[in-house]
Design a protein around this motif. Structure first.
Motif, mmCIF file in Angstrom:
data_model
loop_
_atom_site.group_PDB
_atom_site.id
_atom_site.type_symbol
_atom_site.label_atom_id
_atom_site.label_comp_id
_atom_site.label_asym_id
_atom_site.label_seq_id
_atom_site.Cartn_x
_atom_site.Cartn_y
_atom_site.Cartn_z
ATOM 1 N N GLN A 48 -11.675 -105.701 -19.058
ATOM 2 C CA GLN A 48 -10.286 -105.621 -18.651
ATOM 3 C C GLN A 48 -9.842 -106.988 -18.160
ATOM 4 N N SER A 49 -8.675 -107.387 -18.591
ATOM 5 C CA SER A 49 -8.082 -108.650 -18.145
ATOM 6 C C SER A 49 -6.869 -108.325 -17.290
ATOM 7 N N LYS A 50 -6.685 -109.132 -16.271
ATOM 8 C CA LYS A 50 -5.581 -108.898 -15.359
ATOM 9 C C LYS A 50 -5.191 -110.215 -14.710
ATOM 10 N N ALA A 59 -12.837 -108.812 -16.232
ATOM 11 C CA ALA A 59 -14.003 -108.027 -15.825
ATOM 12 C C ALA A 59 -14.685 -107.579 -17.103
ATOM 13 N N ARG A 60 -15.914 -108.016 -17.286
ATOM 14 C CA ARG A 60 -16.702 -107.670 -18.471
ATOM 15 C C ARG A 60 -18.135 -107.382 -18.041
ATOM 16 N N ALA A 126 -22.504 -101.299 -9.683
ATOM 17 C CA ALA A 126 -21.321 -100.432 -9.732
ATOM 18 C C ALA A 126 -20.906 -99.986 -8.330
ATOM 19 N N GLN A 127 -21.880 -99.706 -7.495
ATOM 20 C CA GLN A 127 -21.572 -99.296 -6.120
ATOM 21 C C GLN A 127 -20.902 -100.435 -5.359
ATOM 22 N N VAL A 128 -21.392 -101.642 -5.542
ATOM 23 C CA VAL A 128 -20.770 -102.800 -4.889
ATOM 24 C C VAL A 128 -19.390 -103.043 -5.475
ATOM 25 N N GLY A 129 -19.226 -102.859 -6.774
ATOM 26 C CA GLY A 129 -17.921 -103.028 -7.394
ATOM 27 C C GLY A 129 -16.908 -102.012 -6.914
ATOM 28 N N ASP A 143 -10.353 -101.383 -7.400
ATOM 29 C CA ASP A 143 -8.932 -101.199 -7.087
ATOM 30 C C ASP A 143 -8.073 -101.941 -8.112
ATOM 31 N N ASN A 144 -8.547 -103.104 -8.524
ATOM 32 C CA ASN A 144 -7.784 -103.944 -9.445
ATOM 33 C C ASN A 144 -8.194 -103.783 -10.908
ATOM 34 N N PHE A 145 -9.421 -103.374 -11.147
ATOM 35 C CA PHE A 145 -9.937 -103.241 -12.513
ATOM 36 C C PHE A 145 -10.392 -101.803 -12.764
ATOM 37 N N GLY A 146 -9.460 -100.879 -12.644
ATOM 38 C CA GLY A 146 -9.775 -99.455 -12.791
ATOM 39 C C GLY A 146 -10.248 -99.072 -14.179
#
Length: 182
Positions: A48-50, A59-60, A126-129, A143-146
């Motif tokens: 996802q790009s934002k 985010a990859r 994933a938990q940290v993310g 929150d930003n890369f749902g």
């Protein structure tokens, strides 16, 4: 179903354990292969790009070694699951010694451990993310890369399903190797 008589002359029913073993081996290996390749495909497509505060961010899965390791392990598990189907079919032909079943057990155990390592590492990331780590100053990114996080989560669930399949396979193979007389 096979029947046999015991000493008192009563009929005792015994299921055909070899065909049950074969059916469980085939179905669990196909399930493990399908879930692991689906998990890998989800990870391959998780990006996802934002633009945040005027800065383009991506985010990859390739940006994190743990997610890459999980993805590679998922592909390896799929390939080895398909290859191990051949060895299961060979065991049917020559229901040979317990050594062959023991090798199948070692194969299942090795795959289970590799998959557990990949899933454990990816779950930690994933938990940290998702929640961040306030002690280390890491902020959550979901929150930003749902969209990214919503592809990683099902991938991990499928990975855990493949791990469960290999746990059952290892138990079944160990039990079969133990039962056969040398």
């Amino acid at each position: 179903m096979e029947t046999e008589t015991n000493n008192s002359g009563d009929l005792k029913h015994q299921p055909n354990t070899h065909s049950t073993f074969l059916a469980s081996q085939i179905s669990l290996r196909i399930t493990a292969a399908a879930t692991s390749i689906t998990a890998a495909c989800l990870m391959f497509n998780s990006r996802q790009s934002k633009v945040l505060y005027g800065i383009p961010l991506d985010a990859r899965y390739t940006y994190n070694p743990a997610l890459k390791f999980f993805t590679v392990m998922s592909v390896v598990v799929c390939a080895l699951s398909v290859l191990s189907l051949l060895s299961v079919f060979m065991l049917v032909r020559k229901f040979s010694s317990s050594v062959n079943y023991f090798y199948l057990f070692l194969h299942d155990l090795m795959i289970m451990v590799l998959l557990a390592g990949g899933i454990g590492a990816a779950t930690t990331v994933a938990q940290v993310g998702k929640y961040g780590n306030s002690y280390a100053g890491w902020m959550p990114i979901c929150d930003n890369f749902g969209k990214f996080c919503h592809k990683v989560a099902p991938s991990l669930i499928l990975g855990y399903l493949a791990l469960f399949c290999y746990l059952v396979l290892a138990i079944i193979s160990a039990n079969k190797a133990r039962q056969i007389k040398v």
